[in-house]
Design a protein around this motif. Structure first.
Motif, PDB file in Angstrom:
ATOM      1  N   THR A   1       0.825  -1.203   0.000  1.00 20.38           N
ATOM      2  CA  THR A   1       0.000   0.000   0.000  1.00 20.38           C
ATOM      3  C   THR A   1       0.864   1.259   0.000  1.00 20.38           C
ATOM      4  OG1 THR A   1      -1.744  -1.182   1.206  1.00 20.38           O
ATOM      5  CG2 THR A   1      -1.817   1.228   1.259  1.00 20.38           C
TER       6      THR A   1
ATOM      7  N   ASP B   1      -4.039   5.080  -7.899  1.00 22.76           N
ATOM      8  CA  ASP B   1      -5.346   5.250  -7.265  1.00 22.76           C
ATOM      9  C   ASP B   1      -5.704   3.947  -6.551  1.00 22.76           C
ATOM     10  OD1 ASP B   1      -7.953   5.616  -6.500  1.00 22.76           O
ATOM     11  OD2 ASP B   1      -8.716   6.131  -8.503  1.00 22.76           O
TER      12      ASP B   1
ATOM     13  N   HIS C   1      -8.121   3.103  -4.878  1.00 24.15           N
ATOM     14  CA  HIS C   1      -9.531   2.725  -4.924  1.00 24.15           C
ATOM     15  C   HIS C   1      -9.942   2.216  -6.304  1.00 24.15           C
ATOM     16  CE1 HIS C   1     -10.202   4.268  -0.909  1.00 24.15           C
ATOM     17  NE2 HIS C   1      -9.535   5.351  -1.248  1.00 24.15           N
ATOM     18  N   ASP C   2      -8.959   2.076  -7.188  1.00 25.77           N
ATOM     19  CA  ASP C   2      -9.183   1.533  -8.527  1.00 25.77           C
ATOM     20  C   ASP C   2      -8.504   0.164  -8.601  1.00 25.77           C
ATOM     21  OD1 ASP C   2      -9.178   0.801 -11.191  1.00 25.77           O
ATOM     22  OD2 ASP C   2      -8.611   2.776 -11.937  1.00 25.77           O
TER      23      ASP C   2
ATOM     24  N   ALA D   1      -5.703   3.354   3.447  1.00 17.88           N
ATOM     25  CA  ALA D   1      -5.682   2.759   2.101  1.00 17.88           C
ATOM     26  C   ALA D   1      -5.450   1.255   2.083  1.00 17.88           C
ATOM     27  CB  ALA D   1      -4.598   3.441   1.258  1.00 17.88           C
TER      28      ALA D   1
ATOM     29  N   SER E   1      -6.963  -1.391   3.348  1.00 17.72           N
ATOM     30  CA  SER E   1      -8.082  -2.313   3.104  1.00 17.72           C
ATOM     31  C   SER E   1      -8.418  -2.445   1.625  1.00 17.72           C
ATOM     32  CB  SER E   1      -9.315  -1.893   3.901  1.00 17.72           C
ATOM     33  OG  SER E   1      -9.170  -2.240   5.264  1.00 17.72           O
ATOM     34  N   PRO E   2      -8.604  -1.343   0.882  1.00 17.19           N
ATOM     35  CA  PRO E   2      -8.902  -1.512  -0.547  1.00 17.19           C
ATOM     36  C   PRO E   2      -7.764  -2.168  -1.321  1.00 17.19           C
ATOM     37  CG  PRO E   2      -8.617   0.818  -0.011  1.00 17.19           C
ATOM     38  CD  PRO E   2      -8.730   0.074   1.285  1.00 17.19           C
TER      39      PRO E   2
ATOM     40  N   ARG F   1     -14.793  -9.328   2.088  1.00 15.59           N
ATOM     41  CA  ARG F   1     -14.143  -9.292   0.779  1.00 15.59           C
ATOM     42  C   ARG F   1     -14.193 -10.678   0.131  1.00 15.59           C
ATOM     43  NH1 ARG F   1      -8.749  -8.455   3.918  1.00 15.59           N
ATOM     44  NH2 ARG F   1      -8.093 -10.614   4.258  1.00 15.59           N
TER      45      ARG F   1
END
Length: 225
Positions: free
Chosen positions: A46, A55, A57-58, A101, A103-104, A186
């Motif tokens: 991360t 990004d 989140h992408d 960040a 987790s995503p 998830r």
């Protein structure tokens, strides 16, 4: 204390703040085993993604870069380390930006596949205590000892806030519960108690008492092996 086999693998799973890291390091040091913090590997990935301007989140953007960073995990329980591209990121991966960040990034299947390979390479022939959220279920289902640590959310928040230098306990509790929800829901390697794992609620115990209980589990397995 009895001699522990060179091929022993101890898998310790559980949510944030349950005591995984302190317990795992303590058990490894007590038994003369190596130690691997898989959570630090996800944080390191991360950190690198954020540094590179990806990004987070992408999922497609993250997946496209997942094979690039070199991530090296030290396995000394008395001085664990995590190095990315030659940079010691042991402190940097605990930053607020990484906390927000991780987790995503961790939910991206390609990330989990890449780090799974690195984790199993590190486990090798054994002689190691491995902590994370999917160790007993995915990373090392072959582990001779599987432990799932939990604790009351209030106790977990107190511990994590203390680790972070006095963070707001209520805010920390909400953050932990949100992370739990993401990790448990998830699609890729969700947080779960592995089949055959021993559930240990650490709320009422001191760290030394928890370490004692896990060491006793390892020694019991060794006795019957």
């Amino acid at each position: 204390m009895q001699t522990i086999s060179d091929d022993i693998v101890v898998a310790i799973d559980g949510p944030s703040g349950s005591g995984k890291s302190s317990t795992s390091r303590g058990v490894a040091a007590r038994l003369g085993l190596r130690y691997l913090d898989t959570g630090a590997m996800y944080r390191a990935m991360t950190w690198w993604m954020l540094r590179e301007g990806v990004d987070v989140h992408d999922p497609e953007a993250v997946a496209a870069r997942v094979g690039e960073p070199e991530i090296l995990s030290g396995t000394d329980p008395l001085g664990p380390s995590i190095v990315v591209e030659g940079v010691d990121v042991g402190l940097a991966i605990r930053s607020a930006d990484v906390n927000a960040a991780v987790s995503p990034v961790s939910a991206v299947p390609q990330v989990r596949a890449r780090l799974l390979e690195l984790q199993r390479d590190t486990i090798g022939a054994g002689g190691i205590v491995v902590e994370g959220r999917d160790i007993g279920s995915v990373v090392a289902p072959f582990a001779q000892v599987k432990v799932y640590l939990t604790a009351d959310p209030a106790a977990r928040a107190q511990r994590r806030a203390a680790e972070e230098g006095g963070s707001d306990v209520d805010a920390t509790r909400e953050s932990l519960l949100a992370r739990d929800s993401i990790d448990a829901s998830r699609d890729a390697s969700p947080l779960t108690m592995a089949e055959g794992a021993v559930h240990l609620d650490t709320t009422a115990y001191t760290l030394d008492e928890v370490i004692d209980q896990v060491v006793a589990l390892v020694e019991a397995v060794e006795t019957t092996a």
